[in-house]
Design a protein around this motif. Sequence first.
Motif, PDB file in Angstrom:
ATOM      1  N   LEU A  45      27.590  24.671 -26.593  1.00  0.00           N
ATOM      2  CA  LEU A  45      26.873  22.995 -27.611  1.00  0.00           C
ATOM      3  C   LEU A  45      27.047  21.735 -25.973  1.00  0.00           C
ATOM      4  CD1 LEU A  45      29.286  24.322 -29.839  1.00  0.00           C
ATOM      5  CD2 LEU A  45      28.852  22.132 -30.533  1.00  0.00           C
ATOM      6  N   HIS A  46      26.091  21.293 -26.017  1.00  0.00           N
ATOM      7  CA  HIS A  46      25.981  20.455 -24.864  1.00  0.00           C
ATOM      8  C   HIS A  46      25.476  19.037 -25.409  1.00  0.00           C
ATOM      9  CE1 HIS A  46      23.567  18.802 -21.332  1.00  0.00           C
ATOM     10  NE2 HIS A  46      22.826  18.214 -22.390  1.00  0.00           N
ATOM     11  N   VAL A  83      30.364  26.689 -17.179  1.00  0.00           N
ATOM     12  CA  VAL A  83      30.487  26.898 -18.384  1.00  0.00           C
ATOM     13  C   VAL A  83      32.608  25.405 -18.165  1.00  0.00           C
ATOM     14  CG1 VAL A  83      32.490  28.157 -19.651  1.00  0.00           C
ATOM     15  CG2 VAL A  83      30.688  29.415 -19.067  1.00  0.00           C
ATOM     16  N   GLY A  84      32.083  25.094 -19.101  1.00  0.00           N
ATOM     17  CA  GLY A  84      33.001  23.428 -19.308  1.00  0.00           C
ATOM     18  C   GLY A  84      34.201  24.592 -20.547  1.00  0.00           C
ATOM     19  N   PHE A  99      33.962  32.129 -29.431  1.00  0.00           N
ATOM     20  CA  PHE A  99      34.572  30.888 -28.937  1.00  0.00           C
ATOM     21  C   PHE A  99      32.962  29.517 -28.845  1.00  0.00           C
ATOM     22  CE2 PHE A  99      36.853  34.401 -26.511  1.00  0.00           C
ATOM     23  CZ  PHE A  99      37.790  33.652 -26.465  1.00  0.00           C
ATOM     24  N   ALA A 100      33.695  28.411 -28.996  1.00  0.00           N
ATOM     25  CA  ALA A 100      33.089  27.214 -28.743  1.00  0.00           C
ATOM     26  C   ALA A 100      33.148  27.254 -27.117  1.00  0.00           C
ATOM     27  CB  ALA A 100      33.218  26.111 -29.461  1.00  0.00           C
ATOM     28  N   VAL A 101      31.874  27.139 -26.585  1.00  0.00           N
ATOM     29  CA  VAL A 101      31.556  26.519 -24.865  1.00  0.00           C
ATOM     30  C   VAL A 101      31.260  25.165 -24.864  1.00  0.00           C
ATOM     31  CG1 VAL A 101      31.208  27.221 -22.626  1.00  0.00           C
ATOM     32  CG2 VAL A 101      31.366  29.046 -24.547  1.00  0.00           C
ATOM     33  N   ASP A 102      31.476  24.092 -24.266  1.00  0.00           N
ATOM     34  CA  ASP A 102      31.119  23.197 -23.477  1.00  0.00           C
ATOM     35  C   ASP A 102      30.123  23.186 -22.395  1.00  0.00           C
ATOM     36  OD1 ASP A 102      29.865  20.344 -23.482  1.00  0.00           O
ATOM     37  OD2 ASP A 102      31.598  20.068 -22.288  1.00  0.00           O
TER      38      ASP A 102
END
Length: 314
Positions: A45-46, A83-84, A99-102
């Motif tokens: 997600l951005h 990756v955040g 996983f959800a990744v910022d």
Amino acid sequence: MPIQTALEIPHVFAGNPLDRGEVLRRDENWLAEAANLPGAQFLPLHRLKVALVEDPDNGADKHATSRDLCWFDRDELDAQFSVGAMTLLGVDANSLPHFAVDVPEAPETPVGYKFIDARHAAARLDTPSAGILAHARAQLHWHANNGFCAACGGPTQAGRGGQIRQCPACESHIFPRTDPVVIMLVCDDTHCLLGQGKMRMPRMKIYSALAGFVDQAESIEEAVRREVMEEAGIKAGAVRYHSSQPWPFPSSLMIGAHAEPLTREINFDTEEMADVGWFDRNQVRAAFAGEGDFGLPGEIAIAHHLIKHWLDQE
Ligand SMILES: [Zn+2]
């Protein structure tokens, strides 16, 4: 009042099929390796917009480009993004972690996917995918806004794969919050009460059920009656629960109900509402058919189903 309670409606944003992994999250060895397991899946997600698979047949319309969440494996993720924050959503039926990744930075011209805001994305996703998106968006928003401890001001750290945050300085545990909102259709046999909020500025007048946050130390029934009195000046009696909907903007739970009116005279809150009125079945039926002089909320919203249920109870 003739309203009967619906058992369950598969609202948009409900229906996340992943097992949230309550037991696995407490296994620190498993957790340490989960993001490196073969087959682990990552949803980027951005700025809280989610990656959807691009549909080359529909490239002209930026909101109609895609119909599936775009999952990456670990190698693809690392190759495409810095990756955040990363949070474990759960495991699928094959025990593969998701996983959800910022991703704080996104390519200017992504290939094969696009970042789409969650409302537009949800309108195109199937029920399970929209449920996963809701969890992903709510989690990443919560992590981004809880970097510091409210008790002592120290920096916090994610724990249990992102299910909690912890403050090492004062040992506080911080849990993800969900904000309950009551949304209620006040109705009798012939009329229902609909309002037009001042915040809405669509092309067409949209009338909807009244709604508001549940206050602290307040029951759902009390919140319904208070909001109906505040927004419409109507005294409400019996409250009947209908269904609920996760609403990840950022982290609400919409609690849908029907409420019985004890008074008729409207005295609405002019600060919050542009208009509140009683509408009969013919007016509501016409609005659903797109033939009235006002519109009703679309199927994505629980209000649509509260109103439809009342209309169908004739
Ligand atoms: Zn602290």
